[in-house]
Design an enzyme around this catalytic site. Structure first.
Site, mmCIF file in Angstrom:
data_model
loop_
_atom_site.group_PDB
_atom_site.id
_atom_site.type_symbol
_atom_site.label_atom_id
_atom_site.label_comp_id
_atom_site.label_asym_id
_atom_site.label_seq_id
_atom_site.Cartn_x
_atom_site.Cartn_y
_atom_site.Cartn_z
ATOM 1 N N ASN A 13 -4.151 -5.017 -3.244
ATOM 2 C CA ASN A 13 -2.975 -5.397 -4.047
ATOM 3 C C ASN A 13 -2.132 -6.334 -3.195
ATOM 4 O O ASN A 13 -1.470 -5.897 -2.266
ATOM 5 C CB ASN A 13 -2.194 -4.115 -4.411
ATOM 6 C CG ASN A 13 -0.865 -4.416 -5.078
ATOM 7 O OD1 ASN A 13 -0.603 -5.538 -5.492
ATOM 8 N ND2 ASN A 13 -0.018 -3.396 -5.172
ATOM 9 N N TRP A 14 -2.198 -7.626 -3.525
ATOM 10 C CA TRP A 14 -1.508 -8.612 -2.692
ATOM 11 C C TRP A 14 -0.009 -8.664 -2.962
ATOM 12 O O TRP A 14 0.727 -9.334 -2.247
ATOM 13 C CB TRP A 14 -2.105 -10.001 -2.906
ATOM 14 C CG TRP A 14 -3.535 -10.129 -2.486
ATOM 15 C CD1 TRP A 14 -4.324 -9.170 -1.901
ATOM 16 C CD2 TRP A 14 -4.352 -11.292 -2.614
ATOM 17 N NE1 TRP A 14 -5.575 -9.669 -1.663
ATOM 18 C CE2 TRP A 14 -5.625 -10.973 -2.092
ATOM 19 C CE3 TRP A 14 -4.135 -12.573 -3.127
ATOM 20 C CZ2 TRP A 14 -6.663 -11.893 -2.068
ATOM 21 C CZ3 TRP A 14 -5.172 -13.498 -3.102
ATOM 22 C CH2 TRP A 14 -6.420 -13.157 -2.578
ATOM 23 N N LYS A 15 0.427 -7.988 -4.030
ATOM 24 C CA LYS A 15 1.864 -8.021 -4.403
ATOM 25 C C LYS A 15 2.325 -9.480 -4.529
ATOM 26 O O LYS A 15 1.533 -10.332 -4.931
ATOM 27 C CB LYS A 15 2.672 -7.201 -3.403
ATOM 28 C CG LYS A 15 2.065 -5.801 -3.191
ATOM 29 C CD LYS A 15 2.960 -4.851 -2.493
ATOM 30 C CE LYS A 15 2.227 -3.507 -2.367
ATOM 31 N NZ LYS A 15 3.078 -2.453 -1.820
ATOM 32 N N HIS A 99 2.421 0.565 -11.040
ATOM 33 C CA HIS A 99 2.705 0.631 -9.603
ATOM 34 C C HIS A 99 4.151 1.073 -9.397
ATOM 35 O O HIS A 99 5.033 0.730 -10.184
ATOM 36 C CB HIS A 99 2.458 -0.741 -8.958
ATOM 37 C CG HIS A 99 2.481 -0.685 -7.470
ATOM 38 N ND1 HIS A 99 3.663 -0.656 -6.765
ATOM 39 C CD2 HIS A 99 1.486 -0.604 -6.557
ATOM 40 C CE1 HIS A 99 3.378 -0.573 -5.470
ATOM 41 N NE2 HIS A 99 2.065 -0.536 -5.318
ATOM 42 N N GLU A 101 6.370 0.042 -7.557
ATOM 43 C CA GLU A 101 7.336 -1.069 -7.494
ATOM 44 C C GLU A 101 7.689 -1.562 -8.894
ATOM 45 O O GLU A 101 8.814 -2.023 -9.127
ATOM 46 C CB GLU A 101 6.780 -2.192 -6.600
ATOM 47 C CG GLU A 101 6.825 -1.774 -5.129
ATOM 48 C CD GLU A 101 5.734 -2.349 -4.250
ATOM 49 O OE1 GLU A 101 5.104 -3.355 -4.636
ATOM 50 O OE2 GLU A 101 5.509 -1.784 -3.156
ATOM 51 N N GLU A 169 -0.506 7.152 -5.108
ATOM 52 C CA GLU A 169 0.245 6.424 -4.086
ATOM 53 C C GLU A 169 1.604 7.091 -3.887
ATOM 54 O O GLU A 169 2.549 6.819 -4.644
ATOM 55 C CB GLU A 169 0.466 4.971 -4.516
ATOM 56 C CG GLU A 169 -0.811 4.182 -4.698
ATOM 57 C CD GLU A 169 -0.583 2.691 -4.504
ATOM 58 O OE1 GLU A 169 -1.269 2.113 -3.666
ATOM 59 O OE2 GLU A 169 0.294 2.125 -5.165
ATOM 60 N N GLY A 175 3.870 0.921 2.325
ATOM 61 C CA GLY A 175 4.475 -0.063 3.210
ATOM 62 C C GLY A 175 5.264 0.526 4.371
ATOM 63 O O GLY A 175 5.982 -0.196 5.053
ATOM 64 N N SER A 215 -0.200 2.708 2.908
ATOM 65 C CA SER A 215 -0.425 2.511 4.341
ATOM 66 C C SER A 215 -1.871 2.762 4.783
ATOM 67 O O SER A 215 -2.105 3.266 5.882
ATOM 68 C CB SER A 215 0.556 3.374 5.154
ATOM 69 O OG SER A 215 1.897 2.949 4.912
ATOM 70 N N GLY A 236 -2.377 -2.340 0.150
ATOM 71 C CA GLY A 236 -1.390 -3.405 0.046
ATOM 72 C C GLY A 236 -1.470 -4.326 1.245
ATOM 73 O O GLY A 236 -2.330 -5.206 1.327
ATOM 74 N N GLY A 237 -0.582 -4.109 2.215
ATOM 75 C CA GLY A 237 -0.449 -5.007 3.357
ATOM 76 C C GLY A 237 -1.763 -5.379 4.035
ATOM 77 O O GLY A 237 -2.018 -6.560 4.311
HETATM 78 P P1 PGA Z 1 0.546 -0.576 1.442
HETATM 79 O O1 PGA Z 1 0.727 -0.727 -0.147
HETATM 80 O O2 PGA Z 1 -0.932 -0.483 1.707
HETATM 81 O O3 PGA Z 1 1.154 -1.850 2.009
HETATM 82 O O4 PGA Z 1 1.275 0.642 1.857
HETATM 83 C C1 PGA Z 1 -0.069 -0.013 -1.040
HETATM 84 C C2 PGA Z 1 0.306 -0.331 -2.458
HETATM 85 O O5 PGA Z 1 1.491 -0.491 -2.745
HETATM 86 O O6 PGA Z 1 -0.575 -0.419 -3.334
#
Ligand code: PGA
Length: 252
Positions: A13-15, A99, A101, A169, A175, A215, A236-237
């Site tokens: 997930n590149w956001k 998600h 967010e 999640e 993050g 994470s 994500g990251g």
């Molecule tokens: P993260 O994000 O790996 O940067 O913690 C995961 C996500 O939000 O899908």
């Protein structure tokens, strides 16, 4: 328990990251995954502006492409929104819905997320529906109940192992570099599987991939992916770096 033949899915997930310059990283991923990885299926979810270009860049490769969100409607006066059908039209095969967010910054509630999940299916996309508790909810001992309610809100008789994945999640793990213990992840995933089984049956629930997200890194992927009822990762990251993303997939 998940069926043994379930291959794991590692989804990136590149956001809100990536411009056309990021196609260099995509090319690295393509080379690294050439011929397919024995350990896992791969998916990247770039921002909507890049879905078409990334789908073209990955055409014929072992890496699929998905969106990060979709609107519940097919078309209409929804400025700035994107329909599931539009993502499919650009070459996406999956879409993330719900998600944390989106839930937090766009006030999406369970009903909205459920409508988006149905929209994904209508467009022929696999929905990756996200659930997870906040830090306060975990500390109050409510994590299992909160997530069970989130999952139940998504379920109906149209959900199958082929058209849906659930990503657990924990909001406090996204993050932050923090992760739940392997036992906590296993307990939650087993609980999610039971909740799904109660609605669509044990066999179908066993085919539905349950991803862990929050994470995930090359250094912790192996132990997280080995936990009971974990069928992959939503990353994500670490998915923004080709070497890290591929290392996570190889750790499955
Ligand atoms: P993260 O994000 O790996 O940067 O913690 C995961 C996500 O939000 O899908």
């Amino acid at each position: 328990m998940a069926l043994p033949e379930n291959r794991k899915l590692v989804a990136g997930n590149w956001k809100m990251n990536g411009t056309l310059a990021f196609l260099d990283t995509v090319a690295e991923m393509r080379v690294g995954a050439a011929g397919g990885l024995a350990e896992a299926d791969l998916l990247v979810c770039p921002p909507a502006t890049l879905v078409s270009a990334v789908a073209t860049a990955l055409d014929g490769s072992a890496i699929a492409v998905g969106g990060q969100d979709c609107h519940a409607e097919t078309s209409g006066a929804f400025t700035g929104d994107i329909a599931a059908e539009m993502l499919a039209d650009c070459g996406a095969t999956h879409v993330i819905v719900g998600h944390s967010e989106r839930r937090q910054y766009h006030a999406e509630d369970d009903a909205t997320v459920a409508a988006k999940l149905r929209a994904a299916h209508r467009a022929g996309l696999v929905a990756i529906a996200c659930v997870g508790e906040t830090k306060d909810e975990r500390e109050a001992g409510n994590a299992l109940a909160v997530v069970r309610a989130q999952v139940e809100a998504l379920l109906d008789d149209t959900i199958t192992g082929a058209n849906t994945c659930i990503a657990y999640e924990p909001v406090w793990a996204i993050g932050t570099g923090l992760t739940p213990t392997v036992d906590d992840v296993a307990q939650m995933h087993t609980s999610i599987r039971e909740t799904i089984a109660a609605r669509i049956g044990t066999d179908e629930a066993a085919r539905l991939r349950l991803l862990y997200g929050g994470s995930v890194k090359p250094s912790n992927a192996r132990e997280l992916m080995a936990a009971a009822d974990v069928d992959g990762a939503l990353v994500g990251g670490a998915s923004l770096n080709a070497a890290d993303f591929l290392a996570i997939a190889r750790a499955c």
